[in-house]
Design a protein around this motif. Structure first.
Motif, PDB file in Angstrom:
ATOM      1  N   LEU A  44       5.230   8.522   3.459  1.00 54.72           N
ATOM      2  CA  LEU A  44       4.653   7.328   3.127  1.00 54.72           C
ATOM      3  C   LEU A  44       5.240   6.028   3.815  1.00 54.72           C
ATOM      4  O   LEU A  44       4.523   4.931   4.099  1.00 54.72           O
ATOM      5  CB  LEU A  44       4.725   7.233   1.533  1.00 54.72           C
ATOM      6  CG  LEU A  44       4.078   8.067   0.851  1.00 54.72           C
ATOM      7  CD1 LEU A  44       4.462   8.310  -0.568  1.00 54.72           C
ATOM      8  CD2 LEU A  44       2.271   7.902   1.015  1.00 54.72           C
ATOM      9  N   THR A  51       8.532  14.003   1.605  1.00 55.21           N
ATOM     10  CA  THR A  51       7.136  13.263   1.068  1.00 55.21           C
ATOM     11  C   THR A  51       7.298  11.855   1.156  1.00 55.21           C
ATOM     12  O   THR A  51       6.388  11.006   1.276  1.00 55.21           O
ATOM     13  CB  THR A  51       7.150  13.633  -0.475  1.00 55.21           C
ATOM     14  OG1 THR A  51       6.688  14.979  -0.481  1.00 55.21           O
ATOM     15  CG2 THR A  51       5.920  12.973  -1.167  1.00 55.21           C
ATOM     16  N   GLY A  89      -1.101  17.772  -8.451  1.00 56.04           N
ATOM     17  CA  GLY A  89      -2.110  16.855  -7.751  1.00 56.04           C
ATOM     18  C   GLY A  89      -3.561  17.024  -8.390  1.00 56.04           C
ATOM     19  O   GLY A  89      -4.547  16.508  -7.588  1.00 56.04           O
ATOM     20  N   SER A  96      -3.558   2.886  -8.212  1.00 54.90           N
ATOM     21  CA  SER A  96      -3.423   4.415  -7.598  1.00 54.90           C
ATOM     22  C   SER A  96      -3.669   5.377  -8.875  1.00 54.90           C
ATOM     23  O   SER A  96      -2.922   5.166  -9.912  1.00 54.90           O
ATOM     24  CB  SER A  96      -2.430   4.872  -6.757  1.00 54.90           C
ATOM     25  OG  SER A  96      -2.536   5.989  -6.364  1.00 54.90           O
ATOM     26  N   THR A 102       3.357   8.776  -7.726  1.00 55.22           N
ATOM     27  CA  THR A 102       4.285  10.191  -7.893  1.00 55.22           C
ATOM     28  C   THR A 102       5.340  10.127  -8.586  1.00 55.22           C
ATOM     29  O   THR A 102       6.064  11.281  -8.461  1.00 55.22           O
ATOM     30  CB  THR A 102       4.066  10.748  -6.404  1.00 55.22           C
ATOM     31  OG1 THR A 102       5.426   9.946  -5.725  1.00 55.22           O
ATOM     32  CG2 THR A 102       2.864  10.694  -5.446  1.00 55.22           C
ATOM     33  N   THR A 111       0.783  -1.261   0.102  1.00 51.37           N
ATOM     34  CA  THR A 111       0.106   0.027   0.129  1.00 51.37           C
ATOM     35  C   THR A 111       0.795   1.312  -0.020  1.00 51.37           C
ATOM     36  O   THR A 111       0.466   2.207  -0.504  1.00 51.37           O
ATOM     37  CB  THR A 111      -0.952  -0.022   1.228  1.00 51.37           C
ATOM     38  OG1 THR A 111      -0.050   0.194   2.354  1.00 51.37           O
ATOM     39  CG2 THR A 111      -1.893  -1.177   1.146  1.00 51.37           C
ATOM     40  N   GLY A 148       1.262   4.097  -3.438  1.00 57.13           N
ATOM     41  CA  GLY A 148       1.182   5.513  -3.274  1.00 57.13           C
ATOM     42  C   GLY A 148       2.308   6.334  -3.734  1.00 57.13           C
ATOM     43  O   GLY A 148       2.250   7.412  -4.190  1.00 57.13           O
ATOM     44  N   GLN A 195     -11.962   8.497  -3.034  1.00 54.92           N
ATOM     45  CA  GLN A 195     -11.138   9.171  -2.055  1.00 54.92           C
ATOM     46  C   GLN A 195      -9.788   8.393  -1.446  1.00 54.92           C
ATOM     47  O   GLN A 195      -8.855   9.148  -0.917  1.00 54.92           O
ATOM     48  CB  GLN A 195     -12.084   9.630  -0.770  1.00 54.92           C
ATOM     49  CG  GLN A 195     -13.259  10.454  -1.528  1.00 54.92           C
ATOM     50  CD  GLN A 195     -12.754  11.649  -1.954  1.00 54.92           C
ATOM     51  OE1 GLN A 195     -12.068  12.487  -1.319  1.00 54.92           O
ATOM     52  NE2 GLN A 195     -13.500  11.982  -3.254  1.00 54.92           N
ATOM     53  N   ALA A 196      -9.916   7.164  -1.412  1.00 54.40           N
ATOM     54  CA  ALA A 196      -8.890   6.332  -0.880  1.00 54.40           C
ATOM     55  C   ALA A 196      -7.619   6.785  -1.548  1.00 54.40           C
ATOM     56  O   ALA A 196      -7.434   6.938  -2.726  1.00 54.40           O
ATOM     57  CB  ALA A 196      -9.172   4.934  -0.757  1.00 54.40           C
ATOM     58  N   ALA A 197      -6.393   6.527  -0.895  1.00 53.46           N
ATOM     59  CA  ALA A 197      -5.004   6.592  -1.320  1.00 53.46           C
ATOM     60  C   ALA A 197      -4.627   5.657  -2.386  1.00 53.46           C
ATOM     61  O   ALA A 197      -3.832   5.896  -3.366  1.00 53.46           O
ATOM     62  CB  ALA A 197      -4.055   6.727  -0.485  1.00 53.46           C
ATOM     63  N   TYR A 198      -5.412   4.376  -2.446  1.00 51.07           N
ATOM     64  CA  TYR A 198      -5.208   3.255  -3.084  1.00 51.07           C
ATOM     65  C   TYR A 198      -6.378   2.282  -3.209  1.00 51.07           C
ATOM     66  O   TYR A 198      -7.301   2.428  -2.704  1.00 51.07           O
ATOM     67  CB  TYR A 198      -4.066   2.421  -2.776  1.00 51.07           C
ATOM     68  CG  TYR A 198      -4.260   1.726  -1.543  1.00 51.07           C
ATOM     69  CD1 TYR A 198      -4.766   0.568  -1.406  1.00 51.07           C
ATOM     70  CD2 TYR A 198      -4.074   2.296  -0.189  1.00 51.07           C
ATOM     71  CE1 TYR A 198      -4.854   0.255  -0.145  1.00 51.07           C
ATOM     72  CE2 TYR A 198      -4.052   2.039   1.087  1.00 51.07           C
ATOM     73  CZ  TYR A 198      -4.474   0.631   1.019  1.00 51.07           C
ATOM     74  OH  TYR A 198      -5.067   0.019   2.450  1.00 51.07           O
TER      75      TYR A 198
END
Length: 865
Positions: free
Chosen positions: A489, A485, A221, A214, A116, A108, A112, A190-193
């Motif tokens: 995570l 960043t 963003g 994702s 990026t 997970t 994420g 809305q979830a990150a993954y």
């Protein structure tokens, strides 16, 4: 109000109804039942003969008590066998799902962060001609990612409409996904993954795929550019888990079940196939399951959440064919050595209260039987007169001896059965400690595998490479933001540090004095990291104190950062400081034995130790990190066996040990990194100070031998006071009575223990331990006996003597009574000779020492003084 326990008769024994259905599959328990019931048949015969012979010994009640206790014992042994089997199944089910959940937690974070990635964003934002130009470089980058994170079999970048923009597996020719639900969840959710396990049209070779997805957005963003999918090697990972925790000769089948109870992974798909429905409550208890035409003992359990992540809602499951679920594997079973087992009889872990209650009941019955036989012999002594009487007495004596022998056999059978249960519990405890240590080592290896991956992948970050390669000074603030960043995570780190070719700090995710820009990093690992040969190489510091971790010891993982224009040139490095103390503590705490409320058992702790036996981490404050826990290497040597009993902190503990063996490429044959670490898990068996000394064995009474030849015969009765055996002449004895109603007698002499009501009148009771020079009694009060004496000197007044045990009633020849020289007499207060005679073995007998004869008159004199 709880419902009464349901019972059912099984071959003449009343058992718990659920257990009665299982006991025929428990060979050891059934064998115990058969042996005890065979003894019960002997008791039936002896009870009848006793009634017909008129011995005066009432054993019908004792026989009934033994019958009742047999049911209790067989039921308890069966319950312990069922509990042990359930624990073994639960351990396999729980470790399977928990190990997987911990692995997926890392995934997970991966999805994420990778979503990026600047290179992925640039590729997704480019037009078609630009993508064609950028595709080879992107594919190389994705290949680099998979070389580090080998848990993935494919990486796919999709356009918002589902078109495949790039992927790692170029053998799959599907150009577009029709899985609109996945796309919508990733792009609009809305979830990150997004985490799904189901058929996936972009992985047509797999029935189901575990995919993490994702959205990929622009740098701000705001604008969605596509969807990134990571396909996890689910089947491969399950095979690894099954191979590690399910033995080759194990009859168990371990599986993963989805939320609907369907099998999604199986250690033996021939017996428990994929997609089969298994209906077992996930309560962690053992249930009898009818499946595929046979009966199984099955356990299902939910996963334990890790840092708030509980996985996809799957359950661990283990099941064993019922005919093999309770089979004792004597060859592989671990055992305590006899001395340690004897010391640990006081352990409430190995001897739970239920077993202690049965043992106490058996001892009470044995005590009652010994008293009944002893009194029966005294009655025969008193009644013996005339030829007929002598003949009857001979038969009665033989019957009483047989009753005594049968009582001893019954006692031995109960003791053996109780010891076997205790040994079974000990074996399960040893195996559990070994399993927990192996789990701790595996969790550590899997976690550190991720650390080795992270540092190598982050070293390939384009911004890092470009900034360190540039001639001008790098933008430290921008690089710090990137590091922050990443750190947000991946919370298992104390800090992430970027440094130049001179080993000076360029940026850090957690700035401090030691990590301020321009500060020189101190550590031999810095030079090693800057000399690494390629993008797969990494290095690890020794586990030692470092200013990067506030002066505390930890591991630092590092990799070289290579230039963009010239990838062969090292331009700096990245170091990731593992937050060792809380992370290792959490790993160890998650493997501790726990009570029914989920709390660690008192005295239990876990530790990682290095190759010198020094503590790397501990689940508790003690033993302290850096202290020597295994200086002798004894515990690390035990890692090959798995577990053993060990003395720690004034307690006896069971210690499980397992060496770190790596995971996937980490510490594998092609990995240059080696660090000897052993996981230890301790479970306390006793409280502090218990079982310090080995229990002293109670001596057997000396054998006087049978009277031979003519002359006077003397009837004796033997008894034990402390650890010494003595005898009294039968003519001075009346009978033995229980000691449980003994009352204190205020103001009495030190050798008078108290008084007891006997035939409606109080009599004084002497405790002769100190008078005879033996230590205080260690016999439980309820097992002691009071011998009632009435010698001539007592002038008709009986009195009692408190003893620890009653022996046999030998008949000896008067020539065997040997008077001691006066200087060897053992005297009491006032000079009375308590012992002035010994009983020598009869010539030619197998006697093993002298039996001392107590003077009843001298004992009576102690009360008259």
């Amino acid at each position: 109000m709880s419902e009464p326990k349901r019972t059912k008769s099984y071959r003449g024994v009343e058992l718990d109804a659920e257990l009665a259905a299982l006991i025929r599959h428990m060979p050891a328990v059934d064998a115990t039942r058969e042996s005890l019931q065979a003894l019960q048949g002997v008791w039936d015969s002896l009870a009848l003969l006793s009634e017909l012979s008129g011995t005066g010994v009432e054993i019908a009640g004792i026989r009934a008590a033994f019958a009742s206790l047999t049911s209790r014992l067989v039921d308890e042994i069966g319950q312990q066998a069922r509990h042990k089997a359930a624990l073994e199944q639960l351990a396999k089910a729980q470790v399977t799902v928990d190990i997987l959940v911990r692995n997926l937690f890392e995934r997970t974070a991966d999805i994420g962060f990778l979503a990026t990635d600047d290179d992925l964003r640039a590729f997704a934002a480019a037009d078609a001609p630009q993508r064609a130009e950028l595709l080879p470089a992107l594919r190389r980058r994705l290949r680099e990612y998979q070389r580090k994170y080998s848990v993935y079999d494919d990486i796919i970048l999709l356009a918002p409409d589902g078109t495949v923009l790039a992927r790692l597996d170029d053998e799959v020719e599907v150009a577009r996904t029709r899985d609109r639900a996945l796309l919508d969840a990733a792009l609009q959710g809305q979830a990150a993954y997004v985490e799904v396990y189901r058929p996936f049209d972009l992985r047509p070779g797999s029935a189901c795929s575990l995919v993490y997805a994702s959205r990929v957005t622009d740098a701000a963003g705001q604008r969605p550019l596509g969807v990134l999918c990571l396909s996890f090697r689910f089947e491969d990972e399950c095979r690894r888990i099954f191979r590690k925790f399910v033995g080759v000769n194990d009859w168990s089948v371990v599986a993963l079940l989805d939320a609907d109870g369907a099998v999604i992974a199986s250690s033996d798909a021939f017996q428990v196939p994929l997609s089969a429905q298994v209906a077992v409550p996930d309560d962690g208890r053992a249930h009898v399951l009818r499946f595929a035409g046979r009966h199984w003992l099955a356990v299902s359990c939910a996963a334990h959440a890790f840092q708030g992540y509980a996985g996809p809602g799957w359950r661990g499951h283990a099941m064993t064919p019922i005919e093999h679920a309770f089979a004792a594997d004597d060859e592989d079973a671990e055992r305590l050595d006899p001395d340690t087992a004897a010391r640990l009889r006081c352990s409430r872990v190995l001897y739970p209260d239920s077993l202690r209650a049965i043992a106490a009941a058996a001892q009470r019955i044995e005590s009652d039987l010994a008293r009944a036989v002893w009194n029966g012999n005294l009655a025969l002594i008193a009644a013996s007169a005339g030829a007929d009487a002598a003949g009857n007495a001979g038969f009665s004596r033989s019957l009483l001896r047989e009753i005594g022998r049968t009582g001893a056999r019954t006692r031995d059978s109960f003791t053996l059965a109780l010891d076997q249960v205790s040994a079974s519990v000990a074996s399960a405890t040893l195996a559990g400690a070994r399993s927990r240590a192996a789990l701790a080592a595996d969790i550590m290896d899997r976690s550190l595998y991720e650390r080795a991956n992270d540092c190598r992948w982050w070293a390939l970050t384009t911004q890092f490479r470009a900034s360190l390669e540039a001639a001008e000074a790098p933008d430290g603030a921008a690089l710090e933001r990137v590091l922050r960043t990443i750190h947000g995570l991946y919370t298992v780190y104390a800090s992430l540090v970027l440094y130049d070719r001179q080993g000076r700090v360029v940026a850090a995710s957690s700035p401090s004095v030691a990590l301020s820009p321009g500060a020189a990093l101190d550590g031999e690992w810095v030079a090693r990291s800057l000399a690494l040969s390629d993008t797969q190489a990494y290095c690890v510091s020794a586990f030692e104190p470092t200013p990067l971790y506030g002066g505390r010891p930890t591991y630092i993982y590092a990799a070289a950062v290579r230039g963009l224009a010239d990838a062969s040139r090292v331009v700096g490095g990245i170091a990731i400081v593992f937050d060792a103390e809380p992370q290792f503590r959490s790993m160890l705490q998650d493997t501790l034995p726990r009570d029914e409320g989920g709390q660690p058992l008192p005295g239990a702790f876990g530790a990682f130790v290095d190759g010198t036996g020094r503590v790397v981490a501990c689940s508790h404050a003690e033993p302290a990190i850096g202290s020597l826990l295994d200086a002798s290497g004894e515990l690390r040597a035990a890692a090959a066996r798995g577990s053993r009993a060990f003395r720690w902190d004034e307690r006896w503990t069971i210690a499980g040990a397992a060496r770190s063996s790596g995971y996937r490429e980490f510490k594998g044959p092609d990995d240059a990194y080696r660090e000897e670490v052993t996981a230890l898990v301790f479970e306390a068996m006793t409280d502090r100070g218990e079982a310090d000394e080995a229990p002293v064995a109670v001596p057997a009474p000396p054998a006087a031998g049978a009277a031979r030849g003519g002359g006077e015969r003397v009837d004796l009765a033997t008894l034990r006071i402390g650890d010494q055996w003595h005898a009294l002449t039968g003519r001075d004895l009346v009978e033995a009575v229980p000691a449980d109603r003994l009352l204190p007698l205020p103001g009495s002499a030190p050798h008078v223990r108290g008084s007891v009501m006997y035939r409606n009148a109080p009599i004084a009771v002497i405790e002769a331990d100190r008078l005879l020079g033996v230590g205080g009694s260690t016999t439980p009060a309820r097992q002691r006996q009071i011998v009632v004496l009435q010698p001539p000197r007592a002038q008709g007044r009986p009195f009692g003597l408190l003893v620890d045990a009653l022996g046999d009633n030998p008949e000896v020849h008067s020539s065997q009574l040997v008077r001691l020289a006066e200087g060897r007499w053992q005297r009491g207060p006032g000079g009375a000779a308590l012992i002035d005679t010994v009983v020598a073995p009869a010539p030619g007998s197998a006697g093993n020492g002298l039996l001392t004869l107590l003077s009843a008159d001298a004992l009576a004199g102690l009360l008259a003084a």
